[in-house]
Design an enzyme around this catalytic site. Structure first.
Site, PDB file in Angstrom:
ATOM      1  N   GLY A  82       0.725  -1.285  -0.142  1.00 50.14           N
ATOM      2  CA  GLY A  82       0.119  -0.005   0.107  1.00 50.14           C
ATOM      3  C   GLY A  82       1.040   1.162  -0.020  1.00 50.14           C
ATOM      4  O   GLY A  82       2.166   1.323   0.425  1.00 50.14           O
TER       5      GLY A  82
ATOM      6  N   GLN B 230       2.979  10.124   1.233  1.00 53.23           N
ATOM      7  CA  GLN B 230       4.375   9.494   1.145  1.00 53.23           C
ATOM      8  C   GLN B 230       5.195   9.971  -0.017  1.00 53.23           C
ATOM      9  O   GLN B 230       6.336   9.479   0.009  1.00 53.23           O
ATOM     10  CB  GLN B 230       4.060   7.879   1.418  1.00 53.23           C
ATOM     11  CG  GLN B 230       3.462   7.486   2.582  1.00 53.23           C
ATOM     12  CD  GLN B 230       3.243   6.125   2.618  1.00 53.23           C
ATOM     13  OE1 GLN B 230       2.276   5.589   2.078  1.00 53.23           O
ATOM     14  NE2 GLN B 230       4.432   5.339   3.100  1.00 53.23           N
TER      15      GLN B 230
ATOM     16  N   CYS C  90       5.809   0.066   7.164  1.00 48.52           N
ATOM     17  CA  CYS C  90       5.411   1.590   6.310  1.00 48.52           C
ATOM     18  C   CYS C  90       6.526   1.570   5.595  1.00 48.52           C
ATOM     19  O   CYS C  90       7.620   1.637   6.114  1.00 48.52           O
ATOM     20  CB  CYS C  90       5.028   2.520   7.575  1.00 48.52           C
ATOM     21  SG  CYS C  90       4.572   3.787   6.380  1.00 48.52           S
ATOM     22  N   LEU C  91       6.315   2.031   4.046  1.00 47.83           N
ATOM     23  CA  LEU C  91       7.511   2.452   3.756  1.00 47.83           C
ATOM     24  C   LEU C  91       8.261   3.570   3.938  1.00 47.83           C
ATOM     25  O   LEU C  91       9.321   4.090   3.453  1.00 47.83           O
ATOM     26  CB  LEU C  91       6.964   2.250   2.011  1.00 47.83           C
ATOM     27  CG  LEU C  91       6.570   0.976   1.465  1.00 47.83           C
ATOM     28  CD1 LEU C  91       5.854   1.315  -0.159  1.00 47.83           C
ATOM     29  CD2 LEU C  91       7.873  -0.233   1.294  1.00 47.83           C
TER      30      LEU C  91
ATOM     31  N   HIS D 204      -4.498   1.274   7.214  1.00 46.33           N
ATOM     32  CA  HIS D 204      -3.360   2.019   7.580  1.00 46.33           C
ATOM     33  C   HIS D 204      -3.272   3.224   6.415  1.00 46.33           C
ATOM     34  O   HIS D 204      -2.594   4.200   6.926  1.00 46.33           O
ATOM     35  CB  HIS D 204      -2.434   0.736   7.238  1.00 46.33           C
ATOM     36  CG  HIS D 204      -0.874   1.361   7.318  1.00 46.33           C
ATOM     37  ND1 HIS D 204       0.220   0.976   8.408  1.00 46.33           N
ATOM     38  CD2 HIS D 204      -0.150   2.205   6.422  1.00 46.33           C
ATOM     39  CE1 HIS D 204       1.192   1.631   7.801  1.00 46.33           C
ATOM     40  NE2 HIS D 204       1.087   2.256   6.825  1.00 46.33           N
ATOM     41  N   GLU D 205      -3.393   2.862   5.030  1.00 47.54           N
ATOM     42  CA  GLU D 205      -3.434   4.085   4.117  1.00 47.54           C
ATOM     43  C   GLU D 205      -4.233   5.210   4.321  1.00 47.54           C
ATOM     44  O   GLU D 205      -3.632   6.290   4.277  1.00 47.54           O
ATOM     45  CB  GLU D 205      -3.601   3.326   2.611  1.00 47.54           C
ATOM     46  CG  GLU D 205      -2.717   2.164   2.332  1.00 47.54           C
ATOM     47  CD  GLU D 205      -1.062   2.306   2.642  1.00 47.54           C
ATOM     48  OE1 GLU D 205      -0.662   3.645   2.536  1.00 47.54           O
ATOM     49  OE2 GLU D 205      -0.338   1.559   2.996  1.00 47.54           O
TER      50      GLU D 205
ATOM     51  N   HIS E 198      -2.893   7.499   6.814  1.00 48.41           N
ATOM     52  CA  HIS E 198      -1.942   8.310   6.026  1.00 48.41           C
ATOM     53  C   HIS E 198      -2.509   9.670   5.589  1.00 48.41           C
ATOM     54  O   HIS E 198      -1.879  10.850   5.671  1.00 48.41           O
ATOM     55  CB  HIS E 198      -1.070   7.971   4.806  1.00 48.41           C
ATOM     56  CG  HIS E 198      -0.116   7.006   5.257  1.00 48.41           C
ATOM     57  ND1 HIS E 198       1.089   7.385   5.833  1.00 48.41           N
ATOM     58  CD2 HIS E 198       0.209   5.610   5.074  1.00 48.41           C
ATOM     59  CE1 HIS E 198       2.190   6.638   5.882  1.00 48.41           C
ATOM     60  NE2 HIS E 198       1.458   5.269   5.708  1.00 48.41           N
TER      61      HIS E 198
HETATM   62 NI    NI Z   1       2.297   3.446   5.745  1.00 50.88          NI
END
Ligand code: NI
Length: 172
Positions: free
Chosen positions: A45, A50, A94-95, A136-137, A140
């Site tokens: 995701g 991000q 998380c990226l 989660h996304e 963000h």
């Molecule tokens: Ni994340």
């Protein structure tokens, strides 16, 4: 085209993102770029903030098994319209917080509405890993990271590691 992923801490990761009112070609290119960036990472995701764009857009694909057909989802203005009482615990990452993982408890299933890449309204119930990933996304888009669910000590420890990582990267 791949885009650079912001690493926590970054003020852009703490902002509430703006709704998408006009689905422009520019936003479609952004969505395609985000999918490419996510698959390349690899991740399941990615949210627009991000990559430094403060618009309500996420992409997800939780198909992980080899040989299974990928399912890239592009979601503009995603919204959780209902959540199950039943909870689920997943070890999340998380990226924007590379190589750090922690267990987070969230509703096990969620009903989500969104506008797809073609501008069509969609609604679907997600369960298990998909439900966790979508939540989660969407977090963000509200300036919230998975580490915000952890205790202050753990959160600060991870943040310090990321500050150090960014310092090291800046030096290269
Ligand atoms: Ni994340």
């Amino acid at each position: 085209m791949k885009r650079p992923i912001l690493i926590h801490p970054d003020p852009r990761l703490k902002k509430v993102c703006d709704p998408v009112n006009d689905l422009t070609d520019e936003l479609r290119v952004l969505a395609d770029d985000m999918l490419e960036t996510m698959y390349d990472a690899p991740g399941i995701g990615l949210a627009a903030p991000q990559v430094g764009v403060l618009s309500r857009l996420i992409v997800v694909d939780c198909i992980k098994e080899e040989g299974e057909e990928p399912r890239p989802l592009v979601m503009f203005n995603p919204e959780i319209v209902a959540s199950s009482d039943e909870k689920n615990v997943y070890e999340e990452g998380c990226l924007s917080i590379p190589d750090q993982f922690a267990e987070v408890t969230r509703p096990k299933a969620v009903d989500v509405s969104w506008i797809d890449r073609d501008g069509k309204f969609q609604k679907e119930t997600f369960d298990g890993l998909w439900a966790t990933c979508v939540q989660h996304e969407i977090d963000h888009l509200n300036g919230k990271l998975f580490i915000d669910y952890l205790g202050a000590m753990k959160r600060q420890m991870i943040t310090r590691r990321m500050v150090k990582l960014k310092r090291e990267k800046a030096r290269v």
